[in-house]
Design a protein around this motif. Structure first.
Motif, PDB file in Angstrom:
ATOM      1  N   SER A 120       0.836  -1.210   0.000  1.00  0.00           N
ATOM      2  CA  SER A 120       0.000   0.000   0.000  1.00  0.00           C
ATOM      3  C   SER A 120       0.863   1.249   0.000  1.00  0.00           C
ATOM      4  CB  SER A 120      -0.929   0.005   1.216  1.00  0.00           C
ATOM      5  OG  SER A 120      -1.820  -1.074   1.200  1.00  0.00           O
ATOM      6  N   THR A 164      -6.836  -3.076  -4.639  1.00  0.00           N
ATOM      7  CA  THR A 164      -7.349  -4.307  -4.043  1.00  0.00           C
ATOM      8  C   THR A 164      -7.452  -5.423  -5.074  1.00  0.00           C
ATOM      9  OG1 THR A 164      -8.617  -2.959  -2.475  1.00  0.00           O
ATOM     10  CG2 THR A 164      -9.218  -5.273  -2.664  1.00  0.00           C
ATOM     11  N   SER A 168      -5.306  -8.989  -4.733  1.00  0.00           N
ATOM     12  CA  SER A 168      -5.954 -10.303  -4.603  1.00  0.00           C
ATOM     13  C   SER A 168      -5.991 -11.088  -5.901  1.00  0.00           C
ATOM     14  CB  SER A 168      -7.386 -10.132  -4.080  1.00  0.00           C
ATOM     15  OG  SER A 168      -8.142  -9.316  -4.950  1.00  0.00           O
ATOM     16  N   ASN A 224     -13.805 -11.069   2.010  1.00  0.00           N
ATOM     17  CA  ASN A 224     -12.557 -10.310   2.098  1.00  0.00           C
ATOM     18  C   ASN A 224     -12.768  -8.843   1.751  1.00  0.00           C
ATOM     19  OD1 ASN A 224     -11.104 -12.584   2.843  1.00  0.00           O
ATOM     20  ND2 ASN A 224     -10.455 -13.062   0.763  1.00  0.00           N
ATOM     21  N   ALA A 225     -13.601  -8.568   0.741  1.00  0.00           N
ATOM     22  CA  ALA A 225     -13.852  -7.181   0.348  1.00  0.00           C
ATOM     23  C   ALA A 225     -14.585  -6.427   1.453  1.00  0.00           C
ATOM     24  CB  ALA A 225     -14.665  -7.142  -0.949  1.00  0.00           C
ATOM     25  N   THR A 228     -12.151  -5.469   4.292  1.00  0.00           N
ATOM     26  CA  THR A 228     -10.971  -4.679   3.927  1.00  0.00           C
ATOM     27  C   THR A 228     -10.781  -3.511   4.882  1.00  0.00           C
ATOM     28  OG1 THR A 228     -11.158  -5.257   1.593  1.00  0.00           O
ATOM     29  CG2 THR A 228      -9.933  -3.261   2.121  1.00  0.00           C
ATOM     30  N   GLN A 231      -5.540  -1.480   3.632  1.00  0.00           N
ATOM     31  CA  GLN A 231      -5.233  -0.584   2.525  1.00  0.00           C
ATOM     32  C   GLN A 231      -6.007   0.720   2.601  1.00  0.00           C
ATOM     33  OE1 GLN A 231      -6.351  -3.792   2.248  1.00  0.00           O
ATOM     34  NE2 GLN A 231      -7.398  -4.097   0.300  1.00  0.00           N
TER      35      GLN A 231
END
Length: 294
Positions: A120, A164, A168, A224-225, A228, A231
């Motif tokens: 990041s 992102t 991923s 996962n999203a 988040t 980041q």
């Protein structure tokens, strides 16, 4: 004749006990505490007092909550749909047997195993107006080269989505490649003999047989999203003007910037129920959309 000694039924629990203790201490107990704190007005340094559902009422009347929910849904939809499509495309291309496929798989997977904070930070430097790599490339080809990628509300969320997906991408691609290995080449060869081109083979054979893998990818990427955080903290800190404040970042701000643990707990409970509902919806849709063979 030898007699077989059977272990008592409860003996297996002793082997599971360490894992159950860890699960209880670090998952079940915090989950119950968060649910309980959501009914208390609890600010750090003060004594919590019971307020019932008022925390949820305040939450649902908060414009920031609805803004963060909208941002979360847009971010998750873009990352899941866009990331899955790009990963599937590259998985199919690599599976067709290009040269140095192992090298490409390693290079694509490398970002996923690197620390999110480190990558990041690199992307934050790349996003810098004028001096960043991206703006320099734009200037070289005659495009505007002073773009505030993470400083403008319209672009900050897009910049976060791009990072992102990049982060991923390798993991999702490997999942699709694993699914492709389970598809019989005889089916593809038979379709080719019947005159089906590559596009028809993909839509009629590859895509239906990949539906279980696609379901797994969509569920994992959705969770996962929604979760988040790193980041967002490293790139935008939820800004500008709350343009990248998702529900996870809202929970963090409420708990650790304003020390309002009761409000943060109520947001976390709603967030948990939202993920649970979306996951259940995905599995419900999969009953008709997923083909398991047979």
């Amino acid at each position: 004749m030898k007699t077989i000694k059977h272990s008592p039924p409860h003996k297996g629990l002793w082997y599971l006990l360490p894992a159950l203790i860890i699960l209880g201490v670090f998952w079940m107990i915090p989950l119950v505490m968060v649910f309980g704190y959501s009914f208390f007005h609890f600010i750090y340094g003060t004594h919590p007092h019971f307020v019932g559902l008022s925390q949820y009422q305040q939450l649902f009347t908060s414009s920031l909550f609805w803004l963060s929910l909208r941002t979360t849904l847009i971010f998750a939809a873009a990352v899941v749909i866009g990331g899955s499509a790009i990963s599937l495309l590259f998985a199919v291309l690599l599976f067709r047997g290009i040269r140095a496929v192992g090298l490409f798989r390693a290079l694509f997977f490398l970002p996923y195993v690197m620390p999110v904070v480190a990558t990041s930070t690199v992307w934050l430097w790349m996003y810098q107006p004028s001096v960043g790599v991206i703006d320099r490339i734009f200037a070289m080809v005659g495009l505007p080269g002073n773009i505030g990628w993470v400083n403008e509300p319209r672009l900050a969320l897009i910049s976060l989505i791009i990072y992102t997906i990049w982060f991923s991408f390798g993991f999702t691609m490997l999942l699709f490649m694993a699914g492709l290995t389970n598809i019989s080449r005889e089916l593809l060869e038979a379709a080719e003999v019947d005159g089906a081109n590559s596009w028809r083979q993909f839509w009629s054979i590859t895509w239906p047989l990949l539906s279980p893998t696609t379901l797994f990818v969509v569920v994992i990427n959705t969770i996962n999203a929604f979760q988040t955080f790193t980041q967002i903290y490293a790139l935008t800190r939820g800004g500008p003007v709350n343009g990248t404040t998702t529900l996870t970042y809202l929970i963090y701000e409420t708990a650790f910037n304003y020390f309002h643990f009761g409000g943060a707990s109520a947001t976390a409970v709603v967030f948990f129920l939202l993920i649970l509902a979306l996951t259940g919806l995905q599995f419900w849709v999969s009953r008709k959309a997923v083909y398991y063979g047979g």
